[in-house]
Design a protein around this motif. Structure first.
Motif, PDB file in Angstrom:
ATOM      1  N   LYS A  54      44.445  35.881  52.297  1.00  0.00           N
ATOM      2  CA  LYS A  54      43.518  36.949  52.372  1.00  0.00           C
ATOM      3  C   LYS A  54      44.039  38.368  51.681  1.00  0.00           C
ATOM      4  O   LYS A  54      43.394  38.913  51.165  1.00  0.00           O
ATOM      5  CB  LYS A  54      43.351  37.368  53.930  1.00  0.00           C
ATOM      6  N   TYR A  55      45.551  38.517  51.755  1.00  0.00           N
ATOM      7  CA  TYR A  55      46.029  39.659  51.314  1.00  0.00           C
ATOM      8  C   TYR A  55      45.705  39.615  49.584  1.00  0.00           C
ATOM      9  O   TYR A  55      45.447  40.478  49.032  1.00  0.00           O
ATOM     10  CB  TYR A  55      47.438  39.574  51.535  1.00  0.00           C
ATOM     11  N   ALA A  56      46.166  38.376  49.286  1.00  0.00           N
ATOM     12  CA  ALA A  56      45.829  38.060  47.646  1.00  0.00           C
ATOM     13  C   ALA A  56      44.679  38.361  47.188  1.00  0.00           C
ATOM     14  O   ALA A  56      44.381  38.846  46.339  1.00  0.00           O
ATOM     15  CB  ALA A  56      46.309  36.808  47.526  1.00  0.00           C
ATOM     16  N   GLU A  57      43.678  37.871  47.829  1.00  0.00           N
ATOM     17  CA  GLU A  57      42.000  38.153  47.694  1.00  0.00           C
ATOM     18  C   GLU A  57      41.588  39.758  47.703  1.00  0.00           C
ATOM     19  O   GLU A  57      41.171  40.244  46.782  1.00  0.00           O
ATOM     20  CB  GLU A  57      41.178  37.622  48.530  1.00  0.00           C
ATOM     21  N   HIS A  58      42.304  40.383  48.733  1.00  0.00           N
ATOM     22  CA  HIS A  58      42.127  42.090  48.853  1.00  0.00           C
ATOM     23  C   HIS A  58      42.946  42.676  47.476  1.00  0.00           C
ATOM     24  O   HIS A  58      42.206  43.594  47.103  1.00  0.00           O
ATOM     25  CB  HIS A  58      42.592  42.466  50.154  1.00  0.00           C
ATOM     26  N   VAL A  59      44.027  42.314  47.277  1.00  0.00           N
ATOM     27  CA  VAL A  59      44.741  42.700  46.010  1.00  0.00           C
ATOM     28  C   VAL A  59      43.696  42.744  44.587  1.00  0.00           C
ATOM     29  O   VAL A  59      43.680  43.571  44.040  1.00  0.00           O
ATOM     30  CB  VAL A  59      46.405  42.116  45.837  1.00  0.00           C
ATOM     31  N   THR A  60      43.326  41.455  44.710  1.00  0.00           N
ATOM     32  CA  THR A  60      42.588  41.197  43.459  1.00  0.00           C
ATOM     33  C   THR A  60      41.329  42.233  43.564  1.00  0.00           C
ATOM     34  O   THR A  60      41.020  42.739  42.518  1.00  0.00           O
ATOM     35  CB  THR A  60      41.844  39.721  43.339  1.00  0.00           C
ATOM     36  N   GLY A  61      40.804  42.185  44.536  1.00  0.00           N
ATOM     37  CA  GLY A  61      39.500  43.209  44.852  1.00  0.00           C
ATOM     38  C   GLY A  61      39.941  44.701  44.452  1.00  0.00           C
ATOM     39  O   GLY A  61      39.358  45.241  43.748  1.00  0.00           O
ATOM     40  N   TRP A  62      41.021  45.074  44.924  1.00  0.00           N
ATOM     41  CA  TRP A  62      41.324  46.574  44.998  1.00  0.00           C
ATOM     42  C   TRP A  62      41.853  46.645  43.264  1.00  0.00           C
ATOM     43  O   TRP A  62      41.602  47.670  42.727  1.00  0.00           O
ATOM     44  CB  TRP A  62      42.520  46.908  45.681  1.00  0.00           C
ATOM     45  N   ASP A  63      42.475  45.653  42.846  1.00  0.00           N
ATOM     46  CA  ASP A  63      42.958  45.692  41.450  1.00  0.00           C
ATOM     47  C   ASP A  63      41.606  46.074  40.317  1.00  0.00           C
ATOM     48  O   ASP A  63      41.777  46.613  39.361  1.00  0.00           O
ATOM     49  CB  ASP A  63      43.713  44.715  40.779  1.00  0.00           C
ATOM     50  N   PHE A  64      40.440  45.256  40.929  1.00  0.00           N
ATOM     51  CA  PHE A  64      39.290  45.618  40.005  1.00  0.00           C
ATOM     52  C   PHE A  64      38.683  46.652  40.307  1.00  0.00           C
ATOM     53  O   PHE A  64      38.088  47.345  39.122  1.00  0.00           O
ATOM     54  CB  PHE A  64      38.157  44.288  40.540  1.00  0.00           C
ATOM     55  N   TYR A  65      38.392  47.168  41.660  1.00  0.00           N
ATOM     56  CA  TYR A  65      37.706  48.366  41.986  1.00  0.00           C
ATOM     57  C   TYR A  65      38.213  49.777  41.657  1.00  0.00           C
ATOM     58  O   TYR A  65      37.813  50.674  41.327  1.00  0.00           O
ATOM     59  CB  TYR A  65      36.869  48.338  43.161  1.00  0.00           C
ATOM     60  N   LEU A  66      39.881  49.916  42.099  1.00  0.00           N
ATOM     61  CA  LEU A  66      40.433  51.190  41.967  1.00  0.00           C
ATOM     62  C   LEU A  66      40.464  51.797  40.696  1.00  0.00           C
ATOM     63  O   LEU A  66      40.307  52.745  40.225  1.00  0.00           O
ATOM     64  CB  LEU A  66      41.842  50.891  42.552  1.00  0.00           C
ATOM     65  N   PRO A  67      40.787  50.963  39.432  1.00  0.00           N
ATOM     66  CA  PRO A  67      40.899  51.446  37.935  1.00  0.00           C
ATOM     67  C   PRO A  67      39.425  52.015  37.667  1.00  0.00           C
ATOM     68  O   PRO A  67      39.392  53.079  36.906  1.00  0.00           O
ATOM     69  CB  PRO A  67      41.167  50.341  37.182  1.00  0.00           C
ATOM     70  N   ARG A  68      38.353  51.623  38.326  1.00  0.00           N
ATOM     71  CA  ARG A  68      36.913  52.202  37.786  1.00  0.00           C
ATOM     72  C   ARG A  68      36.584  53.653  38.658  1.00  0.00           C
ATOM     73  O   ARG A  68      35.701  54.244  38.322  1.00  0.00           O
ATOM     74  CB  ARG A  68      35.861  51.086  38.096  1.00  0.00           C
ATOM     75  N   LEU A  69      37.512  53.821  39.664  1.00  0.00           N
ATOM     76  CA  LEU A  69      37.099  55.210  40.589  1.00  0.00           C
ATOM     77  C   LEU A  69      37.254  56.444  39.600  1.00  0.00           C
ATOM     78  O   LEU A  69      36.287  57.184  39.958  1.00  0.00           O
ATOM     79  CB  LEU A  69      38.157  55.185  41.881  1.00  0.00           C
TER      80      LEU A  69
END
Length: 80
Positions: A54-69
């Motif tokens: 679950k942690y790895a899934e969330h890291v992948t998600g944040w890595d996708f969304y945070l650079p777009r912020l």
């Protein structure tokens, strides 16, 4: 700003059934520094393998969304 997430549908988010995401904003030069933390994976009662997955899934998600912020913030700030 704090936000609890990933709790099961129909449940109220609380420690032990959800993750806590904290966003901290701090002035930095001519911009703003965003510090984001997410906690609660171990407190969910999952075995180590599921918590890690679950942690790895969330890291992948944040890595996708945070650079777009930054682009999104600039667009919102411009009133678009």
């Amino acid at each position: 700003m704090c936000h609890r997430r990933t709790h099961d549908e129909g449940e109220s988010a609380a420690p032990g059934n959800s993750n806590l995401v904290v966003f901290e904003l701090e002035p930095a030069g001519t911009g703003t520094l965003l510090r984001m933390t997410e906690s609660g994976f171990r407190e969910r009662g999952w075995d180590e393998a599921k918590a890690a997955a679950k942690y790895a899934e969330h890291v992948t998600g944040w890595d996708f969304y945070l650079p777009r912020l930054p682009a999104y913030a600039a667009k919102v700030g411009a009133g678009a």
